[in-house]
Scaffold this motif. Structure first.
Motif, PDB file in Angstrom:
ATOM      1  N   VAL A 175     -10.955  -8.473  -1.150  1.00  0.00           N
ATOM      2  CA  VAL A 175     -10.187  -9.630  -1.620  1.00  0.00           C
ATOM      3  C   VAL A 175     -11.094 -10.860  -1.574  1.00  0.00           C
ATOM      4  N   PRO A 176     -11.789 -11.191  -2.665  1.00  0.00           N
ATOM      5  CA  PRO A 176     -12.723 -12.314  -2.641  1.00  0.00           C
ATOM      6  C   PRO A 176     -12.075 -13.633  -2.215  1.00  0.00           C
ATOM      7  N   GLU A 177     -10.817 -13.860  -2.673  1.00  0.00           N
ATOM      8  CA  GLU A 177     -10.162 -15.122  -2.341  1.00  0.00           C
ATOM      9  C   GLU A 177      -9.778 -15.229  -0.869  1.00  0.00           C
ATOM     10  N   LEU A 178      -9.903 -14.110  -0.130  1.00  0.00           N
ATOM     11  CA  LEU A 178      -9.640 -14.117   1.308  1.00  0.00           C
ATOM     12  C   LEU A 178     -10.911 -13.770   2.081  1.00  0.00           C
ATOM     13  N   GLY A 179     -12.032 -14.254   1.574  1.00  0.00           N
ATOM     14  CA  GLY A 179     -13.298 -14.073   2.270  1.00  0.00           C
ATOM     15  C   GLY A 179     -13.847 -12.664   2.230  1.00  0.00           C
ATOM     16  N   GLY A 180     -13.438 -11.884   1.224  1.00  0.00           N
ATOM     17  CA  GLY A 180     -13.938 -10.519   1.117  1.00  0.00           C
ATOM     18  C   GLY A 180     -13.248  -9.529   2.023  1.00  0.00           C
ATOM     19  N   ALA A 181     -12.072  -9.896   2.561  1.00  0.00           N
ATOM     20  CA  ALA A 181     -11.332  -8.979   3.432  1.00  0.00           C
ATOM     21  C   ALA A 181     -11.084  -7.663   2.720  1.00  0.00           C
ATOM     22  N   ALA A 182     -11.220  -6.570   3.464  1.00  0.00           N
ATOM     23  CA  ALA A 182     -11.029  -5.236   2.898  1.00  0.00           C
ATOM     24  C   ALA A 182      -9.775  -4.603   3.487  1.00  0.00           C
ATOM     25  N   PRO A 183      -9.058  -3.806   2.710  1.00  0.00           N
ATOM     26  CA  PRO A 183      -7.859  -3.154   3.245  1.00  0.00           C
ATOM     27  C   PRO A 183      -8.207  -2.094   4.276  1.00  0.00           C
ATOM     28  N   LEU A 184      -7.336  -1.930   5.251  1.00  0.00           N
ATOM     29  CA  LEU A 184      -7.463  -0.837   6.202  1.00  0.00           C
ATOM     30  C   LEU A 184      -7.245   0.486   5.467  1.00  0.00           C
ATOM     31  N   PRO A 185      -7.779   1.577   5.999  1.00  0.00           N
ATOM     32  CA  PRO A 185      -7.515   2.883   5.369  1.00  0.00           C
ATOM     33  C   PRO A 185      -6.056   3.298   5.554  1.00  0.00           C
ATOM     34  N   VAL A 186      -5.593   4.172   4.687  1.00  0.00           N
ATOM     35  CA  VAL A 186      -4.240   4.718   4.812  1.00  0.00           C
ATOM     36  C   VAL A 186      -4.247   5.753   5.942  1.00  0.00           C
ATOM     37  N   PRO A 187      -3.447   5.540   6.990  1.00  0.00           N
ATOM     38  CA  PRO A 187      -3.461   6.500   8.102  1.00  0.00           C
ATOM     39  C   PRO A 187      -2.777   7.812   7.731  1.00  0.00           C
ATOM     40  N   ASP A 188      -3.105   8.862   8.468  1.00  0.00           N
ATOM     41  CA  ASP A 188      -2.549  10.184   8.189  1.00  0.00           C
ATOM     42  C   ASP A 188      -1.031  10.188   8.284  1.00  0.00           C
ATOM     43  N   TRP A 189      -0.469   9.410   9.203  1.00  0.00           N
ATOM     44  CA  TRP A 189       0.991   9.452   9.367  1.00  0.00           C
ATOM     45  C   TRP A 189       1.704   8.924   8.120  1.00  0.00           C
ATOM     46  N   ILE A 190       1.067   8.005   7.386  1.00  0.00           N
ATOM     47  CA  ILE A 190       1.676   7.519   6.143  1.00  0.00           C
ATOM     48  C   ILE A 190       1.615   8.601   5.064  1.00  0.00           C
ATOM     49  N   VAL A 191       0.515   9.351   5.019  1.00  0.00           N
ATOM     50  CA  VAL A 191       0.436  10.461   4.070  1.00  0.00           C
ATOM     51  C   VAL A 191       1.547  11.467   4.361  1.00  0.00           C
ATOM     52  N   ARG A 192       1.735  11.797   5.641  1.00  0.00           N
ATOM     53  CA  ARG A 192       2.797  12.745   6.010  1.00  0.00           C
ATOM     54  C   ARG A 192       4.174  12.186   5.657  1.00  0.00           C
ATOM     55  N   LEU A 193       4.366  10.890   5.883  1.00  0.00           N
ATOM     56  CA  LEU A 193       5.630  10.247   5.526  1.00  0.00           C
ATOM     57  C   LEU A 193       5.891  10.365   4.030  1.00  0.00           C
ATOM     58  N   GLY A 194       4.855  10.125   3.234  1.00  0.00           N
ATOM     59  CA  GLY A 194       5.005  10.220   1.786  1.00  0.00           C
ATOM     60  C   GLY A 194       5.337  11.632   1.336  1.00  0.00           C
ATOM     61  N   ARG A 195       4.691  12.622   1.923  1.00  0.00           N
ATOM     62  CA  ARG A 195       4.963  14.009   1.542  1.00  0.00           C
ATOM     63  C   ARG A 195       6.397  14.401   1.889  1.00  0.00           C
ATOM     64  N   ARG A 196       6.865  13.973   3.050  1.00  0.00           N
ATOM     65  CA  ARG A 196       8.246  14.296   3.423  1.00  0.00           C
ATOM     66  C   ARG A 196       9.229  13.604   2.494  1.00  0.00           C
ATOM     67  N   ALA A 197       8.910  12.359   2.105  1.00  0.00           N
ATOM     68  CA  ALA A 197       9.789  11.624   1.191  1.00  0.00           C
ATOM     69  C   ALA A 197       9.898  12.338  -0.159  1.00  0.00           C
ATOM     70  N   VAL A 198       8.762  12.765  -0.714  1.00  0.00           N
ATOM     71  CA  VAL A 198       8.781  13.437  -2.012  1.00  0.00           C
ATOM     72  C   VAL A 198       9.518  14.768  -1.912  1.00  0.00           C
ATOM     73  N   GLU A 199       9.285  15.498  -0.836  1.00  0.00           N
ATOM     74  CA  GLU A 199       9.972  16.780  -0.670  1.00  0.00           C
ATOM     75  C   GLU A 199      11.481  16.579  -0.525  1.00  0.00           C
ATOM     76  N   ASP A 200      11.900  15.637   0.318  1.00  0.00           N
ATOM     77  CA  ASP A 200      13.329  15.407   0.515  1.00  0.00           C
ATOM     78  C   ASP A 200      13.998  14.928  -0.773  1.00  0.00           C
ATOM     79  N   ALA A 201      13.262  14.168  -1.572  1.00  0.00           N
ATOM     80  CA  ALA A 201      13.838  13.652  -2.810  1.00  0.00           C
ATOM     81  C   ALA A 201      14.018  14.747  -3.852  1.00  0.00           C
TER      82      ALA A 201
END
Length: 251
Positions: free
Chosen positions: A81-107
């Motif tokens: 993010v250049p306008e925020l001094g080049g701040a970089a996003p944190l990586p997506v943690p594994d628990w969010i990937v698991r959350l997403g997979r459960r959401a898609v399966e339940d849906a």
């Protein structure tokens, strides 16, 4: 104060297919899970990209945003993010990937849907392969809104997973051709899940209104210094990792 005569607990709250590929699961997250997410949102904001209102064609959005995996602004993805001094996003943690997979399966692993039409076991295998590489957190104050738009900067047609925490939002689910009618307005309460994919993956959608004063009291908004408002966590598979690794343009 809420502008409704009734609370969300007074309304019918069944899981349903809103449009082909658009599934609403009310109360998918319990209060403990919502409290956990609110606390995680605080950590994301402290350690990663600070919450900010991006510019869209020179105009500030009314929501405040942070993200993991990728940064989104002005209809494109970047890795800093250049306008925020080049701040970089944190990586997506594994628990969010698991959350997403459960959401898609339940849906989608349920009978009698217009989409998908595959057998349940095949749908489950597909859902368990879902790998979001971007998590976007938007905070809506009671005055904030989001205009009709498509999520089309991705190079993937994998579903979008959307979780609501805090005040109830009016979510407008539209069509894939125009920002105008036909569309359906849906109340998304705290803990609700919406997944949209398949024929509705690139539908226009937005949030025209937040219903102030409708947030539960036991999900930890006060710990974030808030008494009202809505957090929206959306998970996406951008399809951009291979392009970035090869040094190719992301547009």
């Amino acid at each position: 104060m809420s502008d409704s005569l009734f609370t969300d607990s007074d309304l019918p709250r069944q899981a349903r297919e809103i449009l082909p590929g658009v599934i609403h699961l009310p109360g998918w997250l319990d209060a403990t899970q919502q409290l956990f997410l609110v606390r995680q949102f605080q950590l994301f904001a402290q350690r990663g990209i600070p919450p900010h209102s991006p510019d869209i064609f020179g105009k500030k959005m009314s929501v405040q945003m942070t993200s993991l995996g990728w940064h989104w602004s002005n209809y494109e993805y970047t890795q800093s993010v250049p306008e925020l001094g080049g701040a970089a996003p944190l990586p997506v943690p594994d628990w969010i990937v698991r959350l997403g997979r459960r959401a898609v399966e339940d849906a989608y692993a349920r009978p009698n849907l217009q989409w998908p039409v595959e057998e349940t076991e095949r749908t489950i295998r597909w859902a368990r392969s879902y790998t979001p590489d971007m998590a976007l957190v938007n905070y809506y104050s009671p005055q904030a809104s989001m205009g009709m738009h498509q999520d089309k900067e991705e190079r993937s047609s994998a579903p979008i997973v959307s979780l609501s925490i805090g005040d109830t939002a009016i979510f407008r689910a539209g069509n894939t051709e125009t920002k105008n009618h036909p569309y359906i307005d849906l109340r998304l309460a705290s803990g609700d899940l919406v997944v949209f994919g398949g024929p509705s993956r690139f539908m226009y959608h937005g949030v025209p209104k937040i219903l102030a004063g409708t947030a539960p009291t036991d999900i930890g908004l006060h710990s974030a210094g808030l008494t009202e408002g809505r957090f929206n966590l959306t998970l996406r598979d951008t399809g951009l990792a291979a392009l970035a690794a090869a040094g190719l343009p992301l547009k």
